[in-house]
Design an enzyme around this catalytic site. Structure first.
Site, PDB file in Angstrom:
ATOM      1  N   CYS A  73      -2.571 -38.844  17.591  1.00 48.08           N
ATOM      2  CA  CYS A  73      -2.527 -38.851  16.098  1.00 48.08           C
ATOM      3  C   CYS A  73      -3.246 -40.363  15.941  1.00 48.08           C
ATOM      4  O   CYS A  73      -2.510 -41.414  16.103  1.00 48.08           O
ATOM      5  CB  CYS A  73      -1.251 -38.585  15.727  1.00 48.08           C
ATOM      6  N   CYS A  76      -1.001 -42.811  13.623  1.00 45.03           N
ATOM      7  CA  CYS A  76      -0.209 -43.184  14.286  1.00 45.03           C
ATOM      8  C   CYS A  76      -0.099 -44.831  14.837  1.00 45.03           C
ATOM      9  O   CYS A  76       0.691 -45.914  15.189  1.00 45.03           O
ATOM     10  CB  CYS A  76       0.231 -42.010  15.007  1.00 45.03           C
TER      11      CYS A  76
END
Length: 313
Positions: A73, A76
């Site tokens: 991700c 993230c």
């Protein structure tokens, strides 16, 4: 973040009861989850499905911020350093529990993590939603200040030890970021994604082999595309026009940002197969960009590359 009683916003949406009393297995590496009786000397630690009960207990003493993330991700990776920086600066008044959603599906399900990064707080064992997606550092600071106020209202005002500060002083100093990378990170923290894109593009113009700039560019382009998108509207538009390239692109972006990697790849591969050969190039380019965000060694990327190759030849 509003200031209702802990859990009232998420009641009915989050069920952590199945994880409350789960026994903690022997440590297998990484920082262990703390307990209420033996709080962690580190403010930032990994937590698993099995160890989450200890974190719930700790939240009765000190507010716990839960960062739901995944290795693939991109947003993230932009948010996590900001969370870690702010938590560290608070000096033990808040701790950060990091949950890898791929490795801990029960926690991901318990928090109903439809999109990551997702950040939730725990106060006295009850969840309080904070935000979803990568947000600027100043917004993180403001939300954490509200969190501390809410925790104080419910008597959760403890702290945890911050560890041996002299040991921190012995750690090697990280090399400064290249100027254009630093500019990109600063722009991301401010939520100025076009400026971050420009900085990464200039870095690649100077050094086309700059892998970090290439990865960062793909991630921030994704952030820029999805930041104002409405998932339900996007899905409805894509369903109404199965061969509308832009409509399918948006849903694929949202799926990837939300952790549904195979769904994102599958949607674009189906679109690639349905289009005439002369219209396929943009779809292939978008697939390659998303592959770079997830990582070329990821099994899901390898499967999707295999299907793409079969469609090409």
């Amino acid at each position: 973040m509003s200031t209702p009683a802990p859990g009232s916003v998420m009641r009915g949406a989050v069920d952590l009861s199945s994880l409350r009393n789960r026994p903690t297995p022997p440590a297998t590496g990484g920082a262990p989850a703390p307990t209420a009786d033996a709080p962690a000397t580190k403010l930032i630690f990994d937590v698993t499905d099995a160890s989450f009960g200890d974190v719930l207990e700790l939240s009765r003493t000190v507010p716990v911020v839960v960062d739901l993330w995944a290795e693939w991700c991109g947003p993230c990776k932009q948010l996590s350093p900001v969370l870690e920086k702010v938590v560290t600066e608070l000096g033990g008044r808040v701790v950060l529990a990091k949950v890898d959603v791929d490795a801990n599906p029960q926690l991901a399900q318990g928090f109903r993590a439809q999109s990551i990064p997702m950040v939730v707080a725990l106060i006295a064992g009850q969840p309080v939603p904070l935000f979803t997606g990568a947000v600027p550092e100043q917004q993180v600071r403001e939300v954490f200040a509200q969190l501390l106020q809410l925790a104080a209202q419910h008597g959760v005002t403890g702290t945890v030890p911050t560890g041996d500060e002299s040991a921190d002083a012995d750690e090697p100093v990280e090399a400064p970021l290249p100027p254009l990378h630093a500019e990109a990170f600063a722009a991301i923290e401010e939520g100025d994604y076009p400026r971050a894109i420009s900085a990464y593009e200039r870095a690649l113009a100077e050094n086309p082999r700059d892998a970090e700039a290439a990865a960062g560019l793909g991630q921030v382009r994704l952030l820029n595309r999805v930041q104002d998108a409405d998932l339900q509207q996007a899905r409805a538009a894509a369903a109404a026009a199965p061969t509308d390239v832009e409509a399918q692109f948006l849903v694929a972006d949202l799926d990837l940002a939300g952790g549904h990697v195979d769904d994102a790849f599958g949607r674009l591969l189906d679109l690639f197969a349905a289009l005439p050969a002369e219209e396929r190039a943009p779809v292939r380019a978008r697939l390659l960009e998303l592959f770079g965000i997830v990582g070329d060694d990821d099994a899901r990327v390898l499967r999707a590359r295999g299907r793409l190759a079969s469609l090409l030849f």
